[in-house]
Design an enzyme around this catalytic site. Structure first.
Site, mmCIF file in Angstrom:
data_model
loop_
_atom_site.group_PDB
_atom_site.id
_atom_site.type_symbol
_atom_site.label_atom_id
_atom_site.label_comp_id
_atom_site.label_asym_id
_atom_site.label_seq_id
_atom_site.Cartn_x
_atom_site.Cartn_y
_atom_site.Cartn_z
ATOM 1 N N SER A 99 3.828 19.681 7.457
ATOM 2 C CA SER A 99 3.712 20.538 6.273
ATOM 3 C C SER A 99 2.445 20.253 5.474
ATOM 4 O O SER A 99 2.088 21.029 4.583
ATOM 5 C CB SER A 99 4.938 20.368 5.370
ATOM 6 N N GLY A 124 7.339 23.819 7.073
ATOM 7 C CA GLY A 124 6.023 24.111 7.630
ATOM 8 C C GLY A 124 4.987 24.227 6.539
ATOM 9 O O GLY A 124 5.310 24.236 5.345
ATOM 10 N N GLY A 183 1.347 25.659 4.430
ATOM 11 C CA GLY A 183 0.526 26.802 4.090
ATOM 12 C C GLY A 183 1.214 27.951 3.375
ATOM 13 O O GLY A 183 2.316 27.839 2.840
ATOM 14 N N CYS A 196 12.690 24.660 3.164
ATOM 15 C CA CYS A 196 11.272 24.648 2.819
ATOM 16 C C CYS A 196 10.590 25.961 3.217
ATOM 17 O O CYS A 196 10.925 27.010 2.675
ATOM 18 C CB CYS A 196 10.600 23.429 3.441
ATOM 19 N N GLN A 204 11.548 30.122 2.502
ATOM 20 C CA GLN A 204 10.639 31.203 2.132
ATOM 21 C C GLN A 204 10.633 32.322 3.174
ATOM 22 O O GLN A 204 10.466 33.498 2.839
ATOM 23 C CB GLN A 204 9.235 30.624 1.942
ATOM 24 N N HIS A 258 13.786 19.186 1.333
ATOM 25 C CA HIS A 258 14.057 18.577 2.630
ATOM 26 C C HIS A 258 15.315 17.724 2.550
ATOM 27 O O HIS A 258 15.348 16.741 1.807
ATOM 28 C CB HIS A 258 12.880 17.693 3.061
ATOM 29 N N GLU A 270 16.597 15.730 4.865
ATOM 30 C CA GLU A 270 16.710 14.697 5.902
ATOM 31 C C GLU A 270 16.315 13.295 5.435
ATOM 32 O O GLU A 270 16.472 12.328 6.173
ATOM 33 C CB GLU A 270 15.872 15.087 7.120
#
Length: 457
Positions: free
Chosen positions: A62, A254, A256, A281, A285, A399, A401
């Site tokens: 990311s 991911g 950008g 994340c 979106q 996130h 995790e």
């Protein structure tokens, strides 16, 4: 540096200093010394507030396209274990720290962080006043930056950075996704993690995961929670995914600008309503974009392991790990449904309003029906999670995790399994009980507590 300072450094673990410079597009400049590979790199400046987990940050896909500043003053003190890496290669453009440790001390350490960065060609600088840098980014916002060890002329670097490509509009997910479908199973879990993490439970759900830059630990958590996992590239056609007859589809994190990742959200639009979907994340979106929502660029983003998020369904606050520079504009999903939103008819720009009111508002989305706001960021009032009420789908902006970060949000993996089982109460989970699920130290704590309770009886 003076001659006497250089003499003193020669007697320490620090190498001889080599000048380096960081210059932002607004003209702010920060001098330091090189502490990894030599070179000159361009990217968007950002900062991460985590106290640990620097290797996970360095290898998180990311961070593609970004120069990362760590706010914790000393980085590298416990070394590097490659089993903790989140990808085969670092995706970030550069690293900025206050002090880089060259002599780590930890029983799991295989090599030092500077050596790891040099091996992978990552340019890094130390000796920067990171407090001043972070304050500047908070005040002035994210912007282009250049980090160089080969050119330390401020005027020259300012000209270069102003001519560099901005992050907005770039499809960076395509640069970090896998090239072809592949399976991830229990045999792929790192053996060195067994001292802390329990073995995977038997697989009971077939899941296809879109890889937009997925962290290894997120995929490993899916496997540990009982998913038979097939990972596919970011732009895999929906028809191919549905032909695999999965029990659910996962949309990964991911890097950008999400607006540029049409190859994913155009396929997600076809998948929603067909099978259960869980996104995190960038995946969050992608679900929002598939529903026709607007996405905004945040002033300086959310990056770190200490972001408070309220679950509007339970009133519990989760301390979460985050890494994103864009966010969902919740009002753009549709008009409020007053009878499901405490009688309120108008949207609020600051979503902390709903946290104070104790209400999880619902909108009427033209494409997918009713959508509920489930999670809100308590730092700035932005949207952190939604759940679809008329189709099986939900997503969060953070996130779950814990690599690095707290385990408060682990329950979301459990929730995904319950959603695939067809349970309407899939998000109704005691996060305090679930946060240690799968960790052996959680089992050890329970055993000790039981033994102590028995001894007092």
């Amino acid at each position: 540096m003076s001659e006497i300072a250089n003499k003193l450094l020669e007697g320490t673990s620090k190498p001889a200093p080599r000048p380096a410079m960081l210059v932002l597009e607004d003209g702010a400049a920060f001098r330091g010394t090189s502490c990894a590979a030599e070179g000159e790199v361009y990217g968007e400046i950002c900062f991460n507030t985590s106290l640990e987990g620097y290797l996970e940050v360095v290898t998180d896909p990311s961070y593609a396209g970004q120069i990362v500043t760590m706010t914790y003053p000393q980085i590298g003190n416990y070394g590097v274990n490659p089993d903790d890496a989140q990808a085969g290669e670092p995706a970030l453009r550069g690293l900025v720290v206050r002090d880089m440790c060259t002599a780590p001390s930890n029983w799991r350490s295989v090599l030092s962080l500077p050596d790891y960065l040099r091996d992978h060609g990552v340019v890094a600088v130390e000796g920067v006043d990171t407090r001043a840098l972070v304050r500047h980014v908070r005040d002035c916002g994210a912007q282009r930056a250049v980090l160089s060890t080969v050119d330390v002329d401020e005027a020259s670097l300012l000209r270069k950075v102003r001519a560099s490509e901005p992050l907005v509009g770039q499809n960076l997910a395509a640069t970090v996704s896998c090239e072809k479908p592949h399976a991830v199973g229990a045999g792929d879990l790192p053996a060195s993690h067994a001292f802390a993490v329990a073995p995977a439970v038997p697989a009971c759900h077939r899941v296809v995961a879109y890889d937009c830059g997925a962290k290894r630990s997120i995929l490993q958590n899916l496997v540990r929670s009982g998913c038979e996992l097939t990972v596919v590239p970011w732009d895999t056609p929906a028809e191919e995914v549905l032909a695999m007859a999965p029990d659910g589809v996962f949309l990964s994190n991911g890097p950008g600008d999400p607006e540029a990742v049409e190859g994913t959200y155009s396929q997600v639009e076809k998948i929603l309503g067909q099978v259960p979907v869980f996104g995190i994340c960038l995946g969050h979106q992608m679900i929002a974009k598939a529903a026709g929502a607007a996405i905004e660029k945040l002033k300086f983003g959310h990056r770190g392991g200490n972001h408070p998020v309220m679950n509007l369904l339970t009133g519990r606050v989760e301390i979460t790990a985050q890494n994103h520079g864009f966010g969902l504009v919740f009002p753009s999903l549709g008009e409020l449904v007053p009878e499901l939103s405490g009688g309120f008819k108008g949207h609020e720009d600051d979503l902390r309003f709903w946290a104070r009111a104790g209400i999880a508002p619902v909108v009427d989305n033209p494409r997918f029906g009713r959508i509920r706001l489930t999670h809100v960021n308590l730092n700035d009032g932005t949207a952190e999670g939604v759940a679809f009420l008329d189709i099986p789908a939900f997503s969060v902006q953070y996130h779950p995790e814990a690599s690095p970060g707290p385990t408060d949000a682990h329950y979301l993996f459990t929730a995904f399994g319950r959603l695939m089982d067809g349970r309407e109460d899939y998000l109704d989970i005691d996060i305090a009980a679930d946060r240690l699920a799968g960790w052996t130290f959680g089992e050890q704590a329970a055993t000790v507590a039981g033994a102590e309770g028995g001894s007092h009886a």
